[in-house]
Design an enzyme around this catalytic site. Structure first.
Site, PDB file in Angstrom:
ATOM      1  N   SER A 150      22.574  -8.694   3.924  1.00  0.00           N
ATOM      2  CA  SER A 150      23.551  -9.063   2.893  1.00  0.00           C
ATOM      3  C   SER A 150      24.404 -10.248   3.327  1.00  0.00           C
ATOM      4  CB  SER A 150      24.470  -7.877   2.596  1.00  0.00           C
ATOM      5  OG  SER A 150      25.438  -8.234   1.636  1.00  0.00           O
ATOM      6  N   GLU A 165      19.223 -26.890   8.718  1.00  0.00           N
ATOM      7  CA  GLU A 165      17.928 -27.095   9.378  1.00  0.00           C
ATOM      8  C   GLU A 165      17.448 -25.802  10.057  1.00  0.00           C
ATOM      9  OE1 GLU A 165      17.154 -30.975  11.532  1.00  0.00           O
ATOM     10  OE2 GLU A 165      17.073 -29.593  13.228  1.00  0.00           O
ATOM     11  N   ARG A 225      22.803 -29.259  10.582  1.00  0.00           N
ATOM     12  CA  ARG A 225      22.051 -28.536  11.614  1.00  0.00           C
ATOM     13  C   ARG A 225      21.873 -27.058  11.250  1.00  0.00           C
ATOM     14  NH1 ARG A 225      22.050 -33.224  12.137  1.00  0.00           N
ATOM     15  NH2 ARG A 225      22.033 -34.439  14.050  1.00  0.00           N
TER      16      ARG A 225
END
Lengths: 147, 147, 147, 147, 147, 147, 147, 147, 147, 147
Positions: free
Chosen positions: A114, A91, A88
């Site tokens: 960063s 995604e 997830r």
């Protein structure tokens, strides 16, 4: 010669045996949960004194402290993770990556957030419609050089 | 028939022409920056009334509102992103994925943070040592079913 | 609406037509060869005044200056490059990657060389046994955060 | 029969045990840090006399010298490296590969920089705004044959 | 602006129309078949005078000579080729790669056969049991540097 | 039950111990260097009498002869080889694959050079400008069937 | 200049328009169904006289015959096919590949079945339990060379 | 607990030791060569009585019969096989896959040849111009459902 | 320390030894077949009391119950499965994925079917034309957030 | 010549213009939603009479009926889908693939569930805790052949 992954196994075993949580282990050495967990999983280096403290508190061999303080080589196995909890997150990067780039660069200029000068927290936020998980990332803005 | 990507191009053109920011576009329709930007990039669907409003404010053709409100098919091109600003987010998932799984599951149980019932904010945090970027994600905890 | 790649094509055409070199184009706007070339190829953003100057010097349309100053999305096509001149650089990373990590971290601590706060030069060094090419990279040391 | 990777492990163990640095090991046999480190990691072959010297200085078994002097098979595991310190170098090749090709070929003609007749140095450069790392590569120019 | 691939198409069209062979085209400009064919396919650069000659002989537009003399970017589409005639060559590298490395290094030392300072010929060798094809490659031996 | 790879290890050990070359091993059984080396590396099958001879000459166990004469399963690990000496051969296929197809088919017709009814030699050719390596491949021409 | 794929499109259009079958097209030129179909799809070259005949029978432009007789470059898009009818063939190779190798080599010796000197037929075989499809492949045995 | 792959190793050992062929093993249990070989390699399940018979005839432990009769998980390692004998079959699917789909569907309708209700034979066919290998596949036609 | 995969092996051994079915194991602890099987294969966590019960019923060591109740890391080996029984499911997702998205979103709105708050059943349905397998999936509808 | 994908675009346009649902389109020709939607998306062939009916009802050109009735080539773009709604289905195959294989084979024997003789339904099931989506698949059991 102990490896980072040997020490991770030792910690898992102590943690299960004693019913410890990552929260208590982190608290025991006065550092954040995310950082300490990632160091125990071999993805970050503990400062040496913290490594000593953790080693003593969990009853690990002295050599474990040396290993926990060593600079890790960060590796992951697959380009696309399979475990749903980790997928997830992948995604979210896929869906919102371009959006975050647009907004970071609109707010700060031509550069990036960063992943090195970086920290993260994760928290459970109770909610009557179903508890929520909140992840907060903070990374230094780094501007591209022109020369 | 306009596609999501045609509308994204129109918005970029208006945005450049008028020197707009994502912040002002989002504010103009009373929704968050991350969500509105992602919808303009074709990765989310605007509620129809918001789509109408955005279309009017940017002076886009009426059909654009229909398109902005359509349910998107979310696609990204490469398993590993190349742009450094997006790659760093992918790297964070690689380095901290297992850590986040450990902590989410320690705090909430056997489950995941939803990427669907989900929201996100990104902010610039001024800092004398160098400004920082803060990303906050909030996703519903979803527990695995046992049956 | 001109894209970065349209502007790259325009520059190539002017460069061939007028027999220009990257060296002379870079000198014309008072910046380094590597940076100016990479910006002309769409991989970096020129400061706006430099973009205006370059546009005037090459006789490009005014819109090209806007495009050259826009923040790029850095993309490359294949994980392993095929052109021999570029592959050799990839090979150097493969052969010497672990070595550079060992030495950077021995010299500076647990961290990396930034690819963002970064500059590079390339030079031909005459040599009786055969000319050599020298590449010099300079990147800011960034230490990992512990928190 | 010792392998290159067995010898690498032995060297790591001696290095940790005695608190040695790559710098001191390299100096001990009068060769450069980058070359000696890469040979100790199995990516280059030490000249036999240097291998003997290193073996004596570190107190390794005699067979280790034979192995260190053998011609290596250079292999790396993944097309895209994951460790951030190494990934940044890969990213530099992705972002600047075409630029370096343009400039090498503008300066020298149709050819490449050799990765075989090649040397490299890495150095820490103190800087009040944050220390920098400097990498210098020198490779022989090789022109393509026409026949 | 003509590309290398445009010029390849022009050459194919002339070649078919006039029933030419690569052998005759190569002979016409006094260079080898392999080199001239590869240059016509966009994988090598013809010396400028040879490019002018070829352009005149085939009746191509003058710009084609400029393009044929430009330094190519060498790209191929797939890591594993599919056409059987090319796949067999790939297979030979797979089956005999380690063998060639052993023998090259046994004969010459720690190094490689250059693919840059390189030439190749291909010939049909009549044989009563079935004609044979003979490919001869010649590449400069390049020894690894130690420093 | 010995595997091909066990026998390869045995041969390497004998070869190192006795300071043998592939050339002398091949000469010892009266076959070519390339073929014998590839058979010792497990990529070809020795005729049984040659396998017996080699086994006796190197002082290997009798079972090794059976294994050396077995039909191999030819496998290689990665689609794109990493060792520079082998990669250069892969690169030659990438750069010259289409060229060789054009010329083989111009000379012989619609077909391929066999990689099965195939032989190869490799030789060092002294040269004042730097020694060269010469590889000669000979494969039977196989024409495509029409039916 | 017509390409193989242009001619394939023309044939499909004629075939649909006139309600032709591959069987009738093949019969019309007196060659087998598999070979003619594969040549029409661009994967084989028709003999020139057959190409002329097919072109006349389908009413294609004369240039189509030239193209149908040209030597093809055989390419397919994905390593693993997706269409179920083709995937099943790929699966058969996966499941039975080692078996076929064992049996071919047991019957004939160390070698392979040629895919070049090769022919194939496919037939529908009525069967009360459900019709069956029969595919017959015939390829020349090619033995590995020893030299 | 024996695995399919343990039993395969046992069979190979017995087969070598006793100089058996797959043909004789198959004949010994009254089933086809292809099926028996594939079951011995772990890609199919023998009927239990056949498994008992084979186990007795080869002198394997009784548990082997249980394992040979178990339903296999069919796995292969790489999307593109490397061994030339198996690759040629993969190549045939690549070159003729679309052709077979056209002809199967022309003869039978919208459907496929089953790879499950499937059988296969392989035979050596003597031929004065060189022996040929003939592979015959028979699979049930399965029509797509419409509902 | 037992792993999930050790416990899976123990269960397989008990299951074979005692001739048990997944159906009887599931019934024995009063949960569904699909869930219990997936938990035994390491892809789900049993509730602790069910894990205790299963452990007692199969006669496994007590530690197995702890392991069966642990939260799994769900991993699978290849992006495209090879076993035909599993590949067909993957193929269904390939063929019908877009269709299911169209229909889920037409029926419920912009969202997905959860794979977390999810259950599944599989059943054999006798049929005179050949038995059928029926798979029923039930997942919670999750609507995308707008914010 | 219209392609399947041209017809899909026409249907989408009509569907949007007239505010139709897949449910009403399917009902209009008396077939199931899943099948009709998949045929409109180019993944299945409509029976010719149904194709005529659909074409008339939507006011498409007559040629569209021919195209809708043609046998499709089923292709999908990426091995791992990215859209979350489709990825979840892929994930279910990853997590439960081995489980389904165990249960299908326990219930029916050594075989698979057909993806060809197959049908599927999807339904919304109202539920006070949140609506659920139910997917029902029915495929013929196909047993592996032994021969």
């Amino acid at each position: 010669m102990l490896s980072k992954s040997d020490v991770t196994d030792m910690i898992y075993e102590k943690k299960r045996g004693a019913g410890l949580t990552w929260a208590s282990i982190a608290e025991g050495i006065g550092m954040s949960e995310v950082f300490v967990t990632s160091a125990c999983l071999g993805m970050n280096a503990l400062p040496r004194d913290k490594a000593d403290l953790l080693t003593r508190q969990l009853g690990l061999p002295q050599e474990a402290a040396v290993v926990l303080a060593e600079f890790p080589t960060k590796q992951w196995d697959r380009q696309v993770p399979t475990d749903p909890c980790i997928y997830r997150l992948y995604e979210i990067v896929g869906v919102y990556g371009d959006t975050l780039k647009e907004l970071i660069q609109e707010k700060c200029g031509n550069g990036i957030m960063s992943a090195i000068d970086f920290s993260m927290e994760v928290e459970k936020v109770p909610n009557p419609k179903g508890d929520r998980i909140e992840i907060r990332m903070s990374g230094k803005y780094l501007g591209y050089n022109a020369w």
